[in-house]
Design a protein around this motif. Structure first.
Motif, PDB file in Angstrom:
ATOM      1  N   TYR A  29       2.304  -4.514   4.635  1.00  0.00           N
ATOM      2  CA  TYR A  29       1.849  -4.513   5.814  1.00  0.00           C
ATOM      3  C   TYR A  29       2.155  -5.977   6.614  1.00  0.00           C
ATOM      4  O   TYR A  29       2.299  -6.982   5.933  1.00  0.00           O
ATOM      5  N   ARG A  30       2.256  -5.867   7.782  1.00  0.00           N
ATOM      6  CA  ARG A  30       2.690  -7.227   8.611  1.00  0.00           C
ATOM      7  C   ARG A  30       1.470  -7.495   9.511  1.00  0.00           C
ATOM      8  O   ARG A  30       0.548  -6.393   9.903  1.00  0.00           O
ATOM      9  N   ALA A  31       1.385  -8.870  10.069  1.00  0.00           N
ATOM     10  CA  ALA A  31       0.408  -9.088  10.934  1.00  0.00           C
ATOM     11  C   ALA A  31       0.553  -8.301  12.258  1.00  0.00           C
ATOM     12  O   ALA A  31      -0.707  -8.177  13.081  1.00  0.00           O
ATOM     13  N   SER A  32       1.627  -8.052  12.685  1.00  0.00           N
ATOM     14  CA  SER A  32       1.724  -7.433  14.060  1.00  0.00           C
ATOM     15  C   SER A  32       1.285  -6.042  14.264  1.00  0.00           C
ATOM     16  O   SER A  32       1.324  -5.091  15.130  1.00  0.00           O
ATOM     17  N   MET A  33       1.172  -5.363  12.978  1.00  0.00           N
ATOM     18  CA  MET A  33       0.733  -3.847  12.913  1.00  0.00           C
ATOM     19  C   MET A  33      -0.875  -3.689  13.158  1.00  0.00           C
ATOM     20  O   MET A  33      -1.429  -4.843  13.099  1.00  0.00           O
ATOM     21  N   GLN A  34      -1.244  -2.466  13.376  1.00  0.00           N
ATOM     22  CA  GLN A  34      -2.679  -2.380  13.726  1.00  0.00           C
ATOM     23  C   GLN A  34      -3.579  -2.714  12.554  1.00  0.00           C
ATOM     24  O   GLN A  34      -3.118  -2.330  11.451  1.00  0.00           O
ATOM     25  N   ALA A  35      -4.532  -3.188  12.702  1.00  0.00           N
ATOM     26  CA  ALA A  35      -5.659  -3.608  11.718  1.00  0.00           C
ATOM     27  C   ALA A  35      -6.204  -2.289  10.906  1.00  0.00           C
ATOM     28  O   ALA A  35      -6.159  -1.117  11.562  1.00  0.00           O
ATOM     29  N   ARG A  36      -6.199  -2.587   9.716  1.00  0.00           N
ATOM     30  CA  ARG A  36      -6.754  -1.343   8.931  1.00  0.00           C
ATOM     31  C   ARG A  36      -8.206  -1.953   8.084  1.00  0.00           C
ATOM     32  O   ARG A  36      -8.336  -3.102   7.876  1.00  0.00           O
ATOM     33  N   THR A  52      -3.309  12.402   6.251  1.00  0.00           N
ATOM     34  CA  THR A  52      -2.618  11.075   6.040  1.00  0.00           C
ATOM     35  C   THR A  52      -2.713  10.077   7.197  1.00  0.00           C
ATOM     36  O   THR A  52      -2.544   8.811   7.020  1.00  0.00           O
ATOM     37  N   ILE A  53      -3.100  10.553   8.318  1.00  0.00           N
ATOM     38  CA  ILE A  53      -3.198   9.491   9.460  1.00  0.00           C
ATOM     39  C   ILE A  53      -4.417   8.713   9.055  1.00  0.00           C
ATOM     40  O   ILE A  53      -4.487   7.303   9.318  1.00  0.00           O
ATOM     41  N   MET A  54      -5.635   9.263   8.605  1.00  0.00           N
ATOM     42  CA  MET A  54      -6.786   8.610   8.169  1.00  0.00           C
ATOM     43  C   MET A  54      -6.349   7.546   7.077  1.00  0.00           C
ATOM     44  O   MET A  54      -6.867   6.469   7.004  1.00  0.00           O
ATOM     45  N   ALA A  55      -5.565   7.993   6.097  1.00  0.00           N
ATOM     46  CA  ALA A  55      -5.192   7.415   4.766  1.00  0.00           C
ATOM     47  C   ALA A  55      -4.433   6.016   5.314  1.00  0.00           C
ATOM     48  O   ALA A  55      -4.559   4.819   4.814  1.00  0.00           O
ATOM     49  N   ALA A  56      -3.493   6.205   6.364  1.00  0.00           N
ATOM     50  CA  ALA A  56      -2.835   5.238   6.717  1.00  0.00           C
ATOM     51  C   ALA A  56      -3.570   4.128   7.478  1.00  0.00           C
ATOM     52  O   ALA A  56      -3.094   2.990   7.706  1.00  0.00           O
ATOM     53  N   THR A  76      13.584  -1.731   2.308  1.00  0.00           N
ATOM     54  CA  THR A  76      14.318  -0.646   2.490  1.00  0.00           C
ATOM     55  C   THR A  76      13.626   0.486   2.061  1.00  0.00           C
ATOM     56  O   THR A  76      13.581   1.626   2.413  1.00  0.00           O
ATOM     57  N   PHE A  77      13.030   0.192   0.617  1.00  0.00           N
ATOM     58  CA  PHE A  77      12.596   1.427  -0.017  1.00  0.00           C
ATOM     59  C   PHE A  77      11.219   1.791   0.274  1.00  0.00           C
ATOM     60  O   PHE A  77      10.893   2.891   0.525  1.00  0.00           O
ATOM     61  N   LEU A  78      10.497   0.862   0.290  1.00  0.00           N
ATOM     62  CA  LEU A  78       8.780   0.840   0.920  1.00  0.00           C
ATOM     63  C   LEU A  78       8.774   0.515   2.504  1.00  0.00           C
ATOM     64  O   LEU A  78       8.698  -0.586   2.720  1.00  0.00           O
ATOM     65  N   SER A  79       9.114   1.336   3.160  1.00  0.00           N
ATOM     66  CA  SER A  79       8.977   1.150   4.546  1.00  0.00           C
ATOM     67  C   SER A  79       7.719   1.482   4.821  1.00  0.00           C
ATOM     68  O   SER A  79       6.806   1.970   4.275  1.00  0.00           O
ATOM     69  N   PRO A  80       7.064   0.738   6.185  1.00  0.00           N
ATOM     70  CA  PRO A  80       5.672   1.013   6.516  1.00  0.00           C
ATOM     71  C   PRO A  80       5.365   2.482   6.482  1.00  0.00           C
ATOM     72  O   PRO A  80       6.040   3.324   6.914  1.00  0.00           O
ATOM     73  N   PHE A  81       4.109   2.523   5.930  1.00  0.00           N
ATOM     74  CA  PHE A  81       3.312   3.919   5.965  1.00  0.00           C
ATOM     75  C   PHE A  81       4.361   5.053   4.998  1.00  0.00           C
ATOM     76  O   PHE A  81       4.057   6.175   5.202  1.00  0.00           O
ATOM     77  N   SER A  82       5.248   4.554   4.070  1.00  0.00           N
ATOM     78  CA  SER A  82       5.829   5.518   3.366  1.00  0.00           C
ATOM     79  C   SER A  82       5.142   5.230   1.977  1.00  0.00           C
ATOM     80  O   SER A  82       4.924   4.326   1.813  1.00  0.00           O
ATOM     81  N   ALA A  83       5.488   6.420   1.150  1.00  0.00           N
ATOM     82  CA  ALA A  83       4.895   6.167  -0.151  1.00  0.00           C
ATOM     83  C   ALA A  83       5.838   6.646  -1.329  1.00  0.00           C
ATOM     84  O   ALA A  83       7.077   6.980  -1.031  1.00  0.00           O
ATOM     85  N   ALA A 112     -14.975  -5.564   6.242  1.00  0.00           N
ATOM     86  CA  ALA A 112     -13.923  -6.388   6.458  1.00  0.00           C
ATOM     87  C   ALA A 112     -12.697  -5.502   6.868  1.00  0.00           C
ATOM     88  O   ALA A 112     -12.680  -4.519   6.609  1.00  0.00           O
ATOM     89  N   SER A 113     -11.588  -6.164   7.464  1.00  0.00           N
ATOM     90  CA  SER A 113     -10.232  -5.554   7.741  1.00  0.00           C
ATOM     91  C   SER A 113      -9.148  -6.508   7.468  1.00  0.00           C
ATOM     92  O   SER A 113      -9.517  -7.647   7.267  1.00  0.00           O
ATOM     93  N   THR A 114      -7.909  -5.835   7.648  1.00  0.00           N
ATOM     94  CA  THR A 114      -6.726  -6.907   7.561  1.00  0.00           C
ATOM     95  C   THR A 114      -6.570  -7.944   8.588  1.00  0.00           C
ATOM     96  O   THR A 114      -5.904  -8.830   8.545  1.00  0.00           O
ATOM     97  N   SER A 115      -7.426  -7.688   9.672  1.00  0.00           N
ATOM     98  CA  SER A 115      -7.408  -8.887  10.664  1.00  0.00           C
ATOM     99  C   SER A 115      -7.982 -10.181  10.214  1.00  0.00           C
ATOM    100  O   SER A 115      -7.751 -11.182  10.582  1.00  0.00           O
ATOM    101  N   SER A 116      -8.936 -10.065   9.203  1.00  0.00           N
ATOM    102  CA  SER A 116      -9.492 -11.115   8.541  1.00  0.00           C
ATOM    103  C   SER A 116      -8.445 -11.992   7.676  1.00  0.00           C
ATOM    104  O   SER A 116      -8.888 -13.267   7.209  1.00  0.00           O
ATOM    105  N   LEU A 117      -7.226 -11.450   7.300  1.00  0.00           N
ATOM    106  CA  LEU A 117      -6.505 -11.968   6.507  1.00  0.00           C
ATOM    107  C   LEU A 117      -5.091 -12.774   7.274  1.00  0.00           C
ATOM    108  O   LEU A 117      -4.280 -13.343   6.960  1.00  0.00           O
ATOM    109  N   GLN A 118      -5.409 -12.731   8.729  1.00  0.00           N
ATOM    110  CA  GLN A 118      -4.199 -13.341   9.387  1.00  0.00           C
ATOM    111  C   GLN A 118      -4.580 -14.853   9.723  1.00  0.00           C
ATOM    112  O   GLN A 118      -5.499 -15.229  10.315  1.00  0.00           O
ATOM    113  N   GLY A 119      -3.821 -15.493   9.107  1.00  0.00           N
ATOM    114  CA  GLY A 119      -3.659 -17.144   9.313  1.00  0.00           C
ATOM    115  C   GLY A 119      -4.890 -17.732   8.380  1.00  0.00           C
ATOM    116  O   GLY A 119      -4.800 -19.003   8.729  1.00  0.00           O
TER     117      GLY A 119
END
Length: 1127
Positions: free
Chosen positions: A88-95, A15-19, A42-49, A158-165
């Motif tokens: 996913y938000r930009a303030s979260m850890q890159a994936r 689960t941690i690796m998938a996240a 509210t329904f799709l909170s971060p890291f919830s499925a 590539a990672s999510t950091s490439s989508l910031q800005g």
């Protein structure tokens, strides 16, 4: 329990690796199904499925704010049966992005799903994504946006950091609620794009999982265009096409051949790389159509649309190989051709070639390659010369019947003969190369200089190297180029050639190799000096060798006296290569010389240096003057001082006598009983001193920097000798304003005269006395000066003895009458004038005889009766152009045949090539009549002459003849022609006797009723003649004794009645010859003629000599021409 604990840890770790990862779906080159997830924080909170089954419950949830401008997107993990997404938000850890290997379209029971298809347009300028909604429940107020971001990294790196800005938004156009189209402009082919969809429908926000797109994998090329047939090198026909836009990757093609109904099924051909396919002859002859489509060869991509159908039978009628080509002058080139006439192939043996439709190609240069392909070889081609806007030569393949199609092959022949010359400067730092180009070559394409430098020296056979470089050259005047190599390697070999670039290909000139050390242009010599040496009189030139000269040099010297441009330079080769001076003999020693020196290397192919700075020699004295000046004295009385004054006059020494100047004159005096003394004159040519002694001897010496003259003349002033009267008489005769002859005589028995001095002056003007010295053996002398005829002059003659000057004899007026000197000149002038006048008259008579030798006396002509030739306008009226219609014949008649409006009847019997029918006649003998029968009126409109031939060979001399028409009947017009089975010509009647004129010259012409055409001098051979004149009125003379003057009948050449003869009316204007078969023979004609007329005819048939002429013109020989029909 331990097993459960380990299993729980494994689930937590997965689960941690998938996240920490986001799965991204690669966009394939086809359509695919894409689900949409509810954006409910509210329904799709971060890291919830959540599962797809929960979407239907949440469609009625409260309105959620649209996240278009926020850095948020869905990060999803899915499997074959389940998908878990988080916002996913930009303030979260890159994936890290993970490419998905599972098809997103697996869960089929989802209410909100889209059928997606994305491709890059063939021009690579637009990315198109088409969206189609699969469920149509919620279609109201649907808004769709495509969000994308490009990255140079691959998807796995590539990672999510490439989508910031870096996220961009492309609105989608939903024309209806079931489908939408999203456009992204100018996608970059080497980027990887991450994109996702955000939709708002009925106040509900939905988002799609991430998609990865590689533009090169989804390119859809444009449909091929310009389908056409081409002829291949071996004579095979190919179908060719091209892409509308260039692509950075190769294509594969599919060819679909569609046969019309009843001609078989369609055929599909697979073609790789090349944009052409060979077609067999059977397929070319069938009414099939062809279509082509293309796709990326190295990536999945999309197939393009099919091209427009191309009908094979309606292809080009003429095919060439090559259709357009460029080659160099002097080479040989072969062309192939196929020809179709109305869709049917023409055999190659029936084809011919033409160059520019003006020059046929010889058959020896053509050959047959196959039954349908013809080949031509053009050897030793010449450079193409522009013809207006056409810069090429057009080669046409035509049918042997000269049926040509407008298609042709373009041939560009370029003159690649370039002369590349290079020179290294005197400082050995740079090499400059120059070459010129033909202006025509510059019109055809571009030129550039390429070179390759070897390590040392040049090869024996230089050739272009693939490792060559382009050297920039500057265009100079006169279509020349200049290139500079700097720095240079003196001992390296530079291989140079010119490259010609054309849209059809590239040509190269013959390479040349240059070593900079062998083409040095040295600096000019320095410190050049020049002087004319004393005593020897040689021009001595010295110089210093130029700097940086590492090899032996040879020198050239040029000089010019005075530095004048109108005098050519003198050139001298210095024989000693190592010398630094040279001496040359010059003709003029007392002038200033301008001298220049140049040099070049003794070995190699170097260049002459520029000429050095000009050095000027100084004019200096070479040696002492050769002799002193000639001088004379003028004695004048000074009553105030009661003495005589003597003024010495002398002429300046010439440079050749002084060599080169005179610094002063020395006047040396000597009187009896006194020592000699000297006086010096630095300037001027006169000196005055008192004469007080009875005898005074004067000597004038010339002096310069070298010495004093050695040869000098003396003059003794003696009062005793001044009384000696040696001249008995003196006369002066004025010849003209520039010459006077002085004649004198001496008293007898007075010897010892050394010379004479003649003085003259203008008595009306105060001017210096002029004088000259005359040898003692002369008794007359011509004085050349400017004499004014109204002025008065005095001439004096002094005899000069060794002991002094005798008494003068003077005259102040010009003598009248003859002169001993003039009576010799004037007869010569007179006799010369008489001879010139006589020669002029003789030449005039000769020219008159040549031009008018054969022209008769015009007063003997009938048309000249009553004409006043003394009036100047008579000749103008005779030869001026009259307003009435005139014949378009040349004024100078030629012995040729021109038949107009000829009517020829069909000859009976066997048709054989016959002779032309004509009339032959000549002049009567000169003694027969004084009136010339050839005199024409001033309205003479046409020529009448006869050309006789013997055995088919024309005589070399032109023969002009006339015919006399005799009439014994009243002017009742021309007789009506009649035909007979045995003759092709009609007959005329003189009285009751028909006369067939064919017996005279095997020809028959019709004249008026009761007229006889007398043809004297006719030979029974072929004769060419034309008689068409008017205005003749001739007495018969002795031709018919006792006959009166007859009226004139005209000889006409007219067409016979229809049905009796066939008239030549061929539209091709070709030459027709009547047949001679069926004509009456001479015996058959004469048996129907009375004896009196028969004698006349037989006597007229005898040849008579005559001198042909044309009034006012001589007649030149000319070749006989065939009779031509005139419509």
């Amino acid at each position: 329990s331990e097993c459960f604990t380990v299993f729980s840890l494994l689930i937590l770790l997965s689960t941690i690796m998938a996240a920490a990862h986001c799965m991204v779906h690669p966009v394939p080159a086809r359509n695919f199904t894409l689900p949409c997830v509810l954006l409910n924080e509210t329904f799709l909170s971060p890291f919830s499925a959540g599962s797809w089954s929960g979407l239907r419950r949440e469609l009625g949830a409260p309105k959620i704010k649209h996240l278009m401008n926020e850095e948020k997107f869905l990060c999803c993990l899915w499997s074959a049966s389940n998908i878990d997404c988080s916002l996913y938000r930009a303030s979260m850890q890159a994936r890290k992005f993970i490419p998905s290997e599972i098809n997103l379209s697996a869960p089929q029971k989802i209410d909100w799903s889209w059928n997606v298809e994305c491709w890059v347009r063939g021009r690579l300028d637009l990315l198109v994504c088409n969206l189609q909604l699969l469920k149509l429940d919620l279609r109201a107020d649907l808004k769709v946006n495509l969000l994308y971001s490009g990255s140079e990294l691959s998807l796995g790196a590539a990672s999510t950091s490439s989508l910031q800005g870096t996220v961009r938004v492309a609105p989608c156009d939903c024309r209806d609620q079931a489908s939408c189209q999203c456009l992204v402009a100018t996608p970059s082919l080497n980027h990887t794009y991450l994109l996702w969809l955000e939709m708002v429908a009925g106040g509900t926000a939905l988002g799609s999982p991430l998609m990865a797109l590689q533009p090169t994998d989804i390119v859809k090329p444009e449909a091929p265009v310009k389908l056409h047939l081409e002829l291949a090198e071996r004579g095979q026909v190919k179908l060719c096409w091209s892409s509308p836009a260039p692509l950075p990757f190769p294509l594969q093609h599919q060819v679909r051949i569609s046969a019309p109904p009843g001609h078989g099924d369609s055929q599909m051909l697979q073609v790789a790389l090349e944009s052409s396919v060979a077609m067999d002859n059977a397929l070319l002859d069938s009414p099939s159509s062809v279509q082509v489509r293309s796709r990326n060869l190295r990536a999945p991509g999309f197939w393009s649309d099919w091209s427009s159908p191309y009908n094979l039978t309606l292809g080009a009628q003429v095919l060439y190989f090559p259709a357009r080509t460029v080659t160099r002058a002097g080479s040989s080139l072969s062309f192939l051709c196929t020809f179709r006439n109305r869709s049917q192939p023409v055999p190659s043996r029936e084809l011919v070639w033409w160059l520019n439709l003006a020059e046929p190609v010889p058959a020896s240069q053509t050959s047959v390659l196959s039954s349908r392909v013809s080949r031509v070889t053009l050897p030793n081609l010449r450079a193409t010369q522009p013809r207006g806007s056409f810069l090429y030569s057009a080669l046409y393949c035509c049918h042997q019947s000269r049926q040509c199609h407008r298609a042709y092959a373009e041939l560009y022949v370029v003159d690649m003969d370039f002369n590349i010359s290079c020179e290294t400067d005197g400082y050995l730092t740079k090499m400059t190369c120059r070459w010129s180009a033909n202006p025509t070559t510059l019109l055809l394409g571009s030129l550039q200089l390429r070179y390759h430098r070897s390590q040392i020296y040049c090869s024996d056979f230089p050739s272009p190297s693939p490792d060559s470089e382009v050297k920039e050259c500057l265009l100079q005047r006169n279509h020349s180029y200049e290139c500079t190599f700097q720095p240079i390697f003196l001992l390296s070999g530079y291989t140079l050639w010119i490259e010609f670039k054309h849209s059809l290909g590239t040509l190269q000139s013959s390479p040349t190799c240059v070593i900079p050390a062998d083409v040095v242009k040295p600096l000019p010599p320095s410190n050049v000096g020049a002087e004319v040496t004393r005593n020897t009189g040689l021009l001595n030139v010295s110089w210093s060798q130029p700097v940086f000269a590492s090899r032996d040099l040879t020198f050239q010297i040029r000089w010019n006296p005075g530095g004048r441009e109108d005098i050519p330079w003198q050139l001298h080769e210095v024989p000693d290569p190592a010398g630094s001076w040279a001496a040359m003999a010059v003709q003029q020693l007392c002038v200033q010389y301008v001298v220049q020196v140049r040099c070049r290397e003794l070995q190699g192919s170097g260049y002459w240096s520029d000429w050095s700075r000009a050095a000027q020699s100084l004019v200096q004295d070479i040696r002492a003057p050769l002799q002193g000046p000639e001088f004379w004295r003028i004695v004048s009385e000074d009553p105030a001082r009661r003495q005589r004054n003597v003024t010495l006059l002398w002429k300046p020494l010439m440079q050749n006598d002084s060599l080169c100047s005179v610094s002063r004159y020395i006047i040396k005096h000597q009187t009896p009983g006194k020592p000699p003394w000297e006086e010096f004159v630095d300037h001027g040519t006169s000196w005055t001193f008192p004469w007080m002694e009875p005898t005074h001897t004067v000597t004038i010496l010339a002096m310069n920097s070298v010495g004093i003259s050695a040869i000098n003349s003396n003059l003794t002033l003696s009062q005793q000798m001044s009384t000696v009267d040696a001249v008995q008489s003196l006369s002066a005769y004025l010849v003209n304003s520039t010459c006077v002859v002085v004649v004198w005589s001496l008293s007898p028995q007075i010897p010892g005269i050394k010379s004479f001095v003649i003085e003259w002056r203008n008595l009306n003007k105060e001017e210096q006395v002029k004088w000259l010295r005359v040898p003692p053996n002369l008794r007359k002398y011509f004085i050349y000066d400017h004499f004014i005829l109204i002025e008065k002059y005095q001439f004096s003659l002094y005899p000069v003895f060794a002991g002094g000057v005798g008494k003068a004899r003077a005259t102040d007026q010009f003598a009248q009458g003859d002169c001993q000197g003039l009576h010799v000149v004037l007869p010569i002038v007179f006799s010369t004038s008489v001879l010139l006048l006589g020669a002029l008259l003789l030449s005039h008579q000769r020219m008159k005889k040549l031009l008018w030798e054969d022209v008769p006396n015009p007063k003997n002509c009938s048309w000249a009766q009553g004409v006043n030739f003394q009036q100047p306008e008579t000749l103008e009226h005779l030869f001026a152009k009259h307003p009435e219609p005139m014949s378009c014949e040349p004024l100078l008649l030629e012995a040729e045949m021109v038949l107009e409006d000829i009517s020829i009847t069909k000859a009976l019997g066997k048709e054989e090539p016959g002779d032309f029918l004509g009339i032959d006649s000549t002049f009567p003998n000169p003694q027969d009549s004084e009136c010339d029968s050839a005199c024409s009126s001033s309205h003479f409109q046409s020529s009448s002459f006869c050309r006789s031939c013997q055995d088919g060979e024309a005589l070399a001399q032109g023969d002009l003849r006339y015919a006399t028409v005799i009439s014994s009947c009243p002017s009742s017009g021309l007789c009506r022609p009649k035909t007979s089975p045995g003759s092709s010509l009609g007959s005329c009647f003189l009285g009751q006797h028909p006369i067939v004129l064919g017996a005279f010259c095997r020809a028959a012409w019709e004249v008026g009723s009761g007229a006889v055409l007398v043809l004297p001098g006719c030979q029974p051979s072929r004769a060419l003649s034309l008689l068409s004149s008017e205005g003749f009125s001739e007495p018969l003379g002795e031709a018919f004794p006792g006959s009166a003057e007859r009226s004139l009948c005209y000889l006409g050449i007219t067409a016979l009645d229809r049905g009796q003869t066939d008239t030549l009316t061929d539209s091709s204007r070709s030459t027709w010859q009547p047949q001679s078969s069926g004509l009456l023979t001479e015996q058959e004609v004469l048996q129907h003629i009375p004896a009196r007329v028969k004698e006349l005819i037989q006597s007229s048939l005898k040849p008579k000599g005559a001198v042909p002429y044309v009034p006012q013109f001589r007649m030149a020989a000319a070749k006989g021409q065939e009779a031509t029909e005139k419509k």
